[in-house]
Write a protein that holds these residues in place. Structure first.
Motif, PDB file in Angstrom:
ATOM      1  N   ILE A 180      -7.521  -3.901   4.794  1.00 50.68           N
ATOM      2  CA  ILE A 180      -7.603  -3.094   3.632  1.00 50.68           C
ATOM      3  C   ILE A 180      -9.178  -3.087   3.271  1.00 50.68           C
ATOM      4  O   ILE A 180     -10.007  -4.330   3.669  1.00 50.68           O
ATOM      5  CB  ILE A 180      -6.876  -3.774   2.553  1.00 50.68           C
ATOM      6  CG1 ILE A 180      -7.205  -5.018   2.117  1.00 50.68           C
ATOM      7  CG2 ILE A 180      -5.480  -3.650   2.818  1.00 50.68           C
ATOM      8  CD1 ILE A 180      -6.333  -5.533   0.985  1.00 50.68           C
ATOM      9  N   VAL A 181      -9.664  -2.427   2.255  1.00 52.35           N
ATOM     10  CA  VAL A 181     -10.891  -2.277   1.778  1.00 52.35           C
ATOM     11  C   VAL A 181     -10.922  -2.926   0.352  1.00 52.35           C
ATOM     12  O   VAL A 181      -9.882  -2.470  -0.229  1.00 52.35           O
ATOM     13  CB  VAL A 181     -11.499  -0.857   1.961  1.00 52.35           C
ATOM     14  CG1 VAL A 181     -11.767  -0.615   3.304  1.00 52.35           C
ATOM     15  CG2 VAL A 181     -10.769   0.166   1.086  1.00 52.35           C
ATOM     16  N   PRO A 182     -12.081  -3.244  -0.051  1.00 52.02           N
ATOM     17  CA  PRO A 182     -11.977  -3.731  -1.566  1.00 52.02           C
ATOM     18  C   PRO A 182     -11.710  -2.880  -2.595  1.00 52.02           C
ATOM     19  O   PRO A 182     -12.059  -1.491  -2.265  1.00 52.02           O
ATOM     20  CB  PRO A 182     -13.373  -4.386  -1.522  1.00 52.02           C
ATOM     21  CG  PRO A 182     -14.079  -4.815  -0.229  1.00 52.02           C
ATOM     22  CD  PRO A 182     -13.406  -3.499   0.539  1.00 52.02           C
ATOM     23  N   LEU A 183     -11.349  -3.233  -3.618  1.00 55.37           N
ATOM     24  CA  LEU A 183     -10.874  -2.187  -4.600  1.00 55.37           C
ATOM     25  C   LEU A 183     -12.332  -1.490  -5.150  1.00 55.37           C
ATOM     26  O   LEU A 183     -11.913  -0.394  -5.172  1.00 55.37           O
ATOM     27  CB  LEU A 183     -10.314  -2.975  -6.024  1.00 55.37           C
ATOM     28  CG  LEU A 183     -10.002  -2.131  -7.117  1.00 55.37           C
ATOM     29  CD1 LEU A 183      -8.852  -1.169  -6.766  1.00 55.37           C
ATOM     30  CD2 LEU A 183      -9.532  -2.981  -8.420  1.00 55.37           C
ATOM     31  N   LYS A 184     -13.325  -1.987  -5.386  1.00 55.89           N
ATOM     32  CA  LYS A 184     -14.514  -1.434  -5.909  1.00 55.89           C
ATOM     33  C   LYS A 184     -15.041  -0.452  -5.114  1.00 55.89           C
ATOM     34  O   LYS A 184     -15.688   0.615  -5.506  1.00 55.89           O
ATOM     35  CB  LYS A 184     -15.603  -2.525  -6.055  1.00 55.89           C
ATOM     36  CG  LYS A 184     -15.507  -3.700  -7.113  1.00 55.89           C
ATOM     37  CD  LYS A 184     -15.314  -3.196  -8.451  1.00 55.89           C
ATOM     38  CE  LYS A 184     -15.070  -4.352  -9.351  1.00 55.89           C
ATOM     39  NZ  LYS A 184     -15.105  -3.954 -10.798  1.00 55.89           N
ATOM     40  N   GLY A 208       6.248  -7.760   2.689  1.00 56.99           N
ATOM     41  CA  GLY A 208       6.922  -7.043   3.777  1.00 56.99           C
ATOM     42  C   GLY A 208       6.471  -5.193   3.434  1.00 56.99           C
ATOM     43  O   GLY A 208       6.182  -4.717   4.321  1.00 56.99           O
ATOM     44  N   ALA A 209       6.461  -5.304   2.203  1.00 53.63           N
ATOM     45  CA  ALA A 209       6.417  -3.832   1.624  1.00 53.63           C
ATOM     46  C   ALA A 209       5.085  -3.323   1.843  1.00 53.63           C
ATOM     47  O   ALA A 209       4.563  -2.294   2.126  1.00 53.63           O
ATOM     48  CB  ALA A 209       6.878  -3.475   0.422  1.00 53.63           C
ATOM     49  N   LEU A 210       4.209  -4.342   1.405  1.00 57.86           N
ATOM     50  CA  LEU A 210       2.481  -4.205   1.601  1.00 57.86           C
ATOM     51  C   LEU A 210       2.272  -3.841   3.090  1.00 57.86           C
ATOM     52  O   LEU A 210       1.448  -2.954   3.448  1.00 57.86           O
ATOM     53  CB  LEU A 210       2.014  -5.284   0.918  1.00 57.86           C
ATOM     54  CG  LEU A 210       1.763  -5.240  -0.697  1.00 57.86           C
ATOM     55  CD1 LEU A 210       1.713  -6.628  -1.236  1.00 57.86           C
ATOM     56  CD2 LEU A 210       0.956  -4.586  -1.127  1.00 57.86           C
ATOM     57  N   GLU A 211       2.639  -4.922   3.859  1.00 54.64           N
ATOM     58  CA  GLU A 211       2.684  -4.725   5.252  1.00 54.64           C
ATOM     59  C   GLU A 211       3.078  -3.447   5.954  1.00 54.64           C
ATOM     60  O   GLU A 211       2.163  -2.659   6.655  1.00 54.64           O
ATOM     61  CB  GLU A 211       3.085  -5.635   6.133  1.00 54.64           C
ATOM     62  CG  GLU A 211       2.695  -7.346   5.766  1.00 54.64           C
ATOM     63  CD  GLU A 211       3.453  -8.495   6.438  1.00 54.64           C
ATOM     64  OE1 GLU A 211       2.658  -9.444   6.759  1.00 54.64           O
ATOM     65  OE2 GLU A 211       4.607  -8.134   6.506  1.00 54.64           O
ATOM     66  N   ARG A 212       4.166  -2.956   5.532  1.00 53.26           N
ATOM     67  CA  ARG A 212       4.801  -1.674   6.017  1.00 53.26           C
ATOM     68  C   ARG A 212       3.902  -0.336   5.659  1.00 53.26           C
ATOM     69  O   ARG A 212       3.258   0.653   6.429  1.00 53.26           O
ATOM     70  CB  ARG A 212       6.094  -1.283   5.525  1.00 53.26           C
ATOM     71  CG  ARG A 212       7.070  -2.149   5.901  1.00 53.26           C
ATOM     72  CD  ARG A 212       8.633  -1.770   5.606  1.00 53.26           C
ATOM     73  NE  ARG A 212       9.670  -2.718   6.084  1.00 53.26           N
ATOM     74  CZ  ARG A 212      10.167  -2.782   7.139  1.00 53.26           C
ATOM     75  NH1 ARG A 212      10.002  -1.730   7.807  1.00 53.26           N
ATOM     76  NH2 ARG A 212      10.976  -3.532   7.484  1.00 53.26           N
ATOM     77  N   ILE A 213       3.069  -0.346   4.506  1.00 50.30           N
ATOM     78  CA  ILE A 213       2.022   0.583   4.074  1.00 50.30           C
ATOM     79  C   ILE A 213       0.918   0.457   4.686  1.00 50.30           C
ATOM     80  O   ILE A 213       0.493   1.259   4.958  1.00 50.30           O
ATOM     81  CB  ILE A 213       2.282   0.326   2.531  1.00 50.30           C
ATOM     82  CG1 ILE A 213       3.271   0.739   1.719  1.00 50.30           C
ATOM     83  CG2 ILE A 213       1.047   1.463   2.043  1.00 50.30           C
ATOM     84  CD1 ILE A 213       3.925   2.273   2.155  1.00 50.30           C
ATOM     85  N   ASN A 214       0.632  -0.758   4.981  1.00 53.60           N
ATOM     86  CA  ASN A 214      -0.810  -1.097   5.474  1.00 53.60           C
ATOM     87  C   ASN A 214      -0.677  -0.523   7.137  1.00 53.60           C
ATOM     88  O   ASN A 214      -1.643  -0.142   7.552  1.00 53.60           O
ATOM     89  CB  ASN A 214      -1.120  -2.710   5.361  1.00 53.60           C
ATOM     90  CG  ASN A 214      -2.569  -2.862   5.847  1.00 53.60           C
ATOM     91  OD1 ASN A 214      -2.910  -3.775   6.392  1.00 53.60           O
ATOM     92  ND2 ASN A 214      -3.608  -1.850   5.485  1.00 53.60           N
ATOM     93  N   ARG A 215       0.322  -0.905   7.565  1.00 53.32           N
ATOM     94  CA  ARG A 215       0.642  -0.545   8.868  1.00 53.32           C
ATOM     95  C   ARG A 215       0.392   1.008   9.176  1.00 53.32           C
ATOM     96  O   ARG A 215       0.343   1.529  10.449  1.00 53.32           O
ATOM     97  CB  ARG A 215       1.870  -1.125   9.713  1.00 53.32           C
ATOM     98  CG  ARG A 215       1.599  -2.687   9.857  1.00 53.32           C
ATOM     99  CD  ARG A 215       2.908  -3.295  10.492  1.00 53.32           C
ATOM    100  NE  ARG A 215       2.436  -4.593  10.550  1.00 53.32           N
ATOM    101  CZ  ARG A 215       3.515  -5.584  10.955  1.00 53.32           C
ATOM    102  NH1 ARG A 215       4.578  -5.169  11.331  1.00 53.32           N
ATOM    103  NH2 ARG A 215       3.225  -6.847  11.050  1.00 53.32           N
ATOM    104  N   ALA A 216       0.803   1.723   8.264  1.00 56.93           N
ATOM    105  CA  ALA A 216       0.760   3.177   8.266  1.00 56.93           C
ATOM    106  C   ALA A 216      -0.541   3.851   8.326  1.00 56.93           C
ATOM    107  O   ALA A 216      -0.718   4.811   8.383  1.00 56.93           O
ATOM    108  CB  ALA A 216       1.256   3.825   7.017  1.00 56.93           C
ATOM    109  N   GLY A 217      -1.683   2.749   7.906  1.00 58.34           N
ATOM    110  CA  GLY A 217      -3.055   3.403   8.070  1.00 58.34           C
ATOM    111  C   GLY A 217      -3.525   3.243   6.566  1.00 58.34           C
ATOM    112  O   GLY A 217      -4.748   3.540   6.584  1.00 58.34           O
ATOM    113  N   ILE A 218      -2.903   2.738   5.741  1.00 59.68           N
ATOM    114  CA  ILE A 218      -3.400   2.750   4.188  1.00 59.68           C
ATOM    115  C   ILE A 218      -4.181   1.539   3.939  1.00 59.68           C
ATOM    116  O   ILE A 218      -3.549   0.436   3.869  1.00 59.68           O
ATOM    117  CB  ILE A 218      -2.358   2.954   3.228  1.00 59.68           C
ATOM    118  CG1 ILE A 218      -1.409   3.870   3.201  1.00 59.68           C
ATOM    119  CG2 ILE A 218      -2.697   2.856   1.912  1.00 59.68           C
ATOM    120  CD1 ILE A 218      -2.158   5.562   3.219  1.00 59.68           C
TER     121      ILE A 218
END
Length: 368
Positions: A7-11, A150-160
């Motif tokens: 992920i990238v930083p919030l800022k 797990g939910a965060l990982e699923r979204i992250n693996r989608a490229g988010i």
């Protein structure tokens, strides 16, 4: 255990300066006038970064207002055009994702009920493939850290990569002052597992009533959470959903004016030296406490052997009740809460029973 998220930083995707991210707006989009008027009042405070509104509302029971539907997305578009505020809404299906993205919604979030269902999260993740949009994931309804991660990982693996979490509290069988128990320790565990992950707080859903929101909002800042998502309605008294936990834009502005935003680190070397000294004292005490607990468990093993040899059950309720009563009284005298003392004793008791059970089972295995 650390979990690596790409992920990238919030800022880097929403610059709030040195202030926390503030997402605010009505629980539900009810009418175009309600959404747009609320947005103008929130924008006029100069303290809100993102407008939120529920378009599709998952409800506990059928027959309740379940959201205005897709037409509400047009109202958010108008509000953004007139105020300049970014927009956000909850998505629970692939269709929701597609319609929200087509309408130009800037930020999406996955609700607590959806987070609890990996099939639903995966459907949302699949719909997000190839899309560059920020997504927040609320904690699941029940206190399950693995399910949240797990939910965060699923979204992250989608490229988010613009990914964050929303701490909105957890359902509890016990009735307390809160609608959903904060269970701050789970948010802390998430931060420890995913240090780079931004976490914002949802005091509206934790509290369930507007009177407690300032307290929880301040606690969130003290716990180094990066922002708030607050339900704000132009007239909460006539809100179609969650009327008791919504605040007016003016009340929200007042809350934010009185919020103390602290920093996780200090640039004062004297402060840092003193803090290091105090932490060293804590470390020594923790080591001593653990050593004493280890000594206590050795005695518990001897008790297990004695009970085994005399054919006595492990659990003796009267003894346990006596321990709790006496130790809780001592805890109160030491300015420790009864709740903390009880939970601590329960942990010790469970480990003691486990140790004694090992002793008794060891004999049974040997005899077999």
């Amino acid at each position: 255990m650390k979990h690596t998220l790409d992920i990238v930083p919030l800022k880097s995707w929403i610059d709030t300066g040195d202030k926390p991210l503030i997402i605010a707006g009505p629980c539900s989009a009810e009418t175009e006038e309600q959404v747009v008027s609320t947005a103008h009042l929130l924008a006029n405070t100069g303290k809100v970064n993102v407008l939120r509104a529920g378009i599709w509302k998952p409800r506990t029971r059928p027959g309740e207002f379940e959201g205005i539907g897709s037409i509400g997305l047009e109202w958010l578009k108008r509000a953004k055009k007139e105020t300049g505020l970014l927009t956000s809404t909850e998505v629970a299906t692939a269709k929701h994702v597609e319609e929200a993205l087509a309408a130009g919604i800037d930020i999406l979030w996955v609700g607590a009920r959806s987070t609890a269902n990996p099939f639903t999260v995966q459907e949302i993740a699949d719909a997000l493939q190839g899309v560059d949009v920020p997504v927040f994931v609320k904690n699941p309804v029940n206190p399950d850290l693995s399910l949240w991660i797990g939910a965060l990982e699923r979204i992250n693996r989608a490229g988010i990569k613009k990914l964050g979490a929303i701490h909105r509290g957890f359902s509890s069988f016990e009735k307390t002052a809160f609608r959903n128990e904060p269970m701050w320790d789970l948010a802390v565990q998430l931060k420890s597992a995913c240090p780079e992950l931004p976490i914002i707080n949802d005091p509206s859903h934790i509290c369930g009533n507007r009177e407690l929101i300032p307290y929880i909002a301040q606690k969130a800042m003290d716990m180094d959470q990066q922002g708030l998502i607050v339900e704000s309605h132009i007239d909460p008294s006539v809100a179609w959903t969650d009327a008791k936990q919504q605040v007016t834009p003016a009340a929200l502005a007042d809350l934010l004016d009185h919020l103390s935003v602290r920093h996780p680190e200090s640039n004062n070397p004297i402060f840092d030296d003193k803090l290091a000294e105090l932490r060293q004292q804590i470390d020594k005490l923790d080591d001593a406490i653990l050593k004493q607990i280890g000594d206590r468990m050795k005695i518990a093993e001897k008790i297990g052997e004695y009970k085994r040899d005399n054919n006595v059950t492990i659990l003796q309720v009267s003894r346990w009740d006596e321990i709790v009563e006496k130790r809780v009284q001592l805890a109160k005298a030491l300015s420790l809460s009864a709740d903390f003392a009880t939970k601590y004793l329960e942990l010790l008791h469970n480990e003691s029973i486990r140790k004694q059970n090992e002793v008794m089972n060891a004999k049974s295995v040997a005899e077999a």
